[in-house]
Design an enzyme around this catalytic site. Structure first.
Site, PDB file in Angstrom:
ATOM      1  CE  LYS A  22      -2.332   3.219   2.769  1.00 55.73           C
ATOM      2  NZ  LYS A  22      -1.754   4.257   3.646  1.00 55.73           N
ATOM      3  CG  ASN A  23       2.767   2.597   3.467  1.00 54.97           C
ATOM      4  OD1 ASN A  23       1.671   3.151   3.438  1.00 54.97           O
ATOM      5  ND2 ASN A  23       3.280   2.110   4.592  1.00 54.97           N
ATOM      6  NE  ARG A  92       0.338  13.358   5.690  1.00 53.42           N
ATOM      7  CZ  ARG A  92       0.400  14.603   6.139  1.00 53.42           C
ATOM      8  NH1 ARG A  92      -0.704  15.308   6.273  1.00 53.42           N
ATOM      9  NH2 ARG A  92       1.554  15.140   6.471  1.00 53.42           N
ATOM     10  CB  CYS A 116      -4.786   7.840   9.883  1.00 52.13           C
ATOM     11  SG  CYS A 116      -5.398   6.398   8.998  1.00 52.13           S
ATOM     12  NE  ARG A 121      -0.182  11.746   9.368  1.00 52.80           N
ATOM     13  CZ  ARG A 121      -0.761  10.779   8.671  1.00 52.80           C
ATOM     14  NH1 ARG A 121      -0.038   9.779   8.209  1.00 52.80           N
ATOM     15  NH2 ARG A 121      -2.052  10.806   8.413  1.00 52.80           N
ATOM     16  N   PRO A 122       3.500  17.501   9.357  1.00 55.78           N
ATOM     17  CG  PRO A 122       5.271  18.729  10.214  1.00 55.78           C
ATOM     18  CD  PRO A 122       4.364  17.589  10.543  1.00 55.78           C
ATOM     19  CB  ILE A 123       3.553  18.976   3.724  1.00 54.72           C
ATOM     20  CG1 ILE A 123       2.799  20.313   3.732  1.00 54.72           C
ATOM     21  CG2 ILE A 123       2.600  17.796   3.866  1.00 54.72           C
ATOM     22  CD1 ILE A 123       1.910  20.497   2.524  1.00 54.72           C
ATOM     23  CG  ASP A 124       8.050  21.316   7.850  1.00 51.60           C
ATOM     24  OD1 ASP A 124       7.406  20.262   8.019  1.00 51.60           O
ATOM     25  OD2 ASP A 124       9.074  21.582   8.494  1.00 51.60           O
ATOM     26  CG  LEU A 125      10.929  17.940   6.426  1.00 53.67           C
ATOM     27  CD1 LEU A 125      11.210  16.508   6.853  1.00 53.67           C
ATOM     28  CD2 LEU A 125      12.179  18.787   6.574  1.00 53.67           C
ATOM     29  CG  ASP A 306       2.503   2.284   8.966  1.00 53.46           C
ATOM     30  OD1 ASP A 306       2.242   3.265   9.690  1.00 53.46           O
ATOM     31  OD2 ASP A 306       2.510   2.350   7.721  1.00 53.46           O
ATOM     32  CB  ILE A 328       7.114   7.543  13.762  1.00 53.72           C
ATOM     33  CG1 ILE A 328       8.314   6.584  13.739  1.00 53.72           C
ATOM     34  CG2 ILE A 328       6.920   8.208  12.405  1.00 53.72           C
ATOM     35  CD1 ILE A 328       9.639   7.228  13.443  1.00 53.72           C
ATOM     36  NE  ARG A 398      -6.881   5.750   4.022  1.00 51.34           N
ATOM     37  CZ  ARG A 398      -5.874   6.132   4.801  1.00 51.34           C
ATOM     38  NH1 ARG A 398      -6.016   6.211   6.101  1.00 51.34           N
ATOM     39  NH2 ARG A 398      -4.701   6.435   4.265  1.00 51.34           N
TER      40      ARG A 398
END
Length: 419
Positions: A22-23, A92, A116, A121-125, A306, A328, A398
């Site tokens: 899935k990932n 996500r 989820c 879980r920022p997207i700044d990176l 996970d 994490i 999902r």
């Protein structure tokens, strides 16, 4: 509303085959936008996240054909257009469209990703990497507008402040058609990153170092179509291994890559789980007494975050006291209160979980608070005496392909029903 009903306490036996990762697939599908020809993926899992991604691709103009686990996508009709907000907000992994659209069109207009609720879980990176390659960002209503100068990204030297799978993959997607060389330092090393890099290289990209902490990408002008086999899902494999140890009387899990699960399997062996690991399968014996251990998740090759929740019900069967520390995602504790409803001696203590065993679980009405917590509820329901009713099952669907059918084939009394 759908729910899962389990009549627990039944020993399971037989074989189960792990589906494609899935990932991986949630990144592979957006990556196909970068191709100038048809791309075929084999081993695509039957999960709702894939359904959502297919809807997005078709809305953007891609031609999609699906036959079982085979997915064929022709991205040549994809249009440079704002992304459909509702669909983007449903998962996500939609943020992978940022990198692929920037790489193809030099711009992307997208909403914030969903998924989820596991804490910040920022997207700044991701944005930092795009900016280093020449993109700027503005907000247009509920959308972000990312645009590269002259609609062309350029190579850059990028250091990831923290190890991030999503940011590493997104940077790769943006960089494969950028002008010049991109170097990603402190890159994540997960097998899914290698899988995405393999697809990109098969399409004609020049990506080196995937699986190490330094990835080097030489930009190319064009990428072509190809065919790619999705790697096995290590999280699904780990989930079924834990399930087999908890309620199995001999279960074989096929399509497993041991090297993707070494630290996890080592922790199970520390508990006393008896299993035989073969080239592409794991046979888990019926277990006797298991001892409590402490778990600490960390980036690959450590124990995956996970797998923390699917492993927890098995820990409740062990003798002794232990703790679970997830480094994490700080909010990955939603399963704790639900397991307590079933009689588990388990609690949260600031930033970690404590448990005491062994426990005799009793069926109850519980909910899946997120995808992997849902897997934990299923394993707990199979262990428990009596009937367990699980709601919020959309989370589970999902990420676990054909889970009801697979468990039924092992002898579980489980069904998915409409409420």
């Amino acid at each position: 509303m759908r729910k899962i009903i389990i009549n627990g306490g039944r020993p399971l036996t037989g074989k189960v085959t792990v589906s494609g990762a899935k990932n991986s697939v949630v990144a592979l599908i957006p990556a196909i936008i970068l191709a100038d020809g048809i791309v075929t993926l084999d081993g695509v899992p039957a999960i709702s996240d894939v359904d959502s991604l297919i809807d997005i691709m078709e809305t953007m103009g891609a031609s999609v054909r699906r036959d079982g686990e085979c997915l064929e996508i022709d991205p040549r009709g994809v249009q440079d257009m704002p992304m459909p907000f509702g669909k983007i907000n449903s998962l996500r992994a939609s943020y992978y469209f940022y990198g692929s659209l920037l790489g193809r069109f030099g711009q992307a207009i997208v909403g914030l990703p969903g998924g989820c609720d596991l804490g910040p879980r920022p997207i700044d990176l991701h944005l930092k990497a795009f900016e280093a390659m020449g993109a700027s960002m503005t907000y247009e209503g509920s959308n972000m507008h990312l645009v590269a100068g002259d609609k062309q990204l350029h190579g850059a030297h990028i250091f990831m402040d923290t190890v991030s799978v999503g940011a590493t993959i997104n940077t790769m997607l943006a960089a494969v058609k950028a002008h010049g060389r991109t170097v990603i330092e402190n890159a994540a090393r997960e097998p899914e990153i290698i899988d995405v890099a393999t697809l990109l290289n098969n399409m004609g990209a020049r990506v080196r170092g995937a699986g190490t902490d330094v990835i080097i990408i030489e930009g190319v002008e064009k990428l072509h179509g190809t065919r790619h086999q999705v790697i096995p899902d290590r999280i699904e494999a780990g989930t079924y291994i834990a399930l087999a140890a908890a309620v199995g009387q001999g279960i074989q899990i096929d399509n497993v890559l041991y090297e993707h699960l070494e630290s996890y399997i080592a922790k199970l062996e520390e508990m006393g789980v008896r299993m035989t690991v073969s080239e592409d399968s794991v046979f888990v014996e019926k277990q006797e007494q298991l001892k409590a251990v402490s778990i600490k998740t960390s980036p690959y090759p450590g124990v995956a975050t996970d797998l923390q929740q699917p492993l927890t019900p098995l820990l409740l069967k062990t003798t002794g006291n232990g703790r679970i520390i997830d480094t994490i995602y700080e909010k990955r504790v939603g399963h704790v209160a639900e397991l307590a409803k079933m009689g588990a001696q388990i609690a949260t203590r600031s930033n970690y979980i404590t448990y005491q065993g062994p426990n005799e679980l009793i069926g109850a009405q519980v909910k899946a608070t997120d995808l992997r917590a849902g897997a934990a509820m299923i394993i707990a329901g199979l262990m428990a005496q009596g009937q367990t009713e699980i709601t919020n099952v959309e989370f589970i669907l999902r990420g676990y392909s054909n889970i009801i059918e697979k468990l039924t084939d092992l002898g579980a009394d489980i069904q998915l029903i409409e409420d």
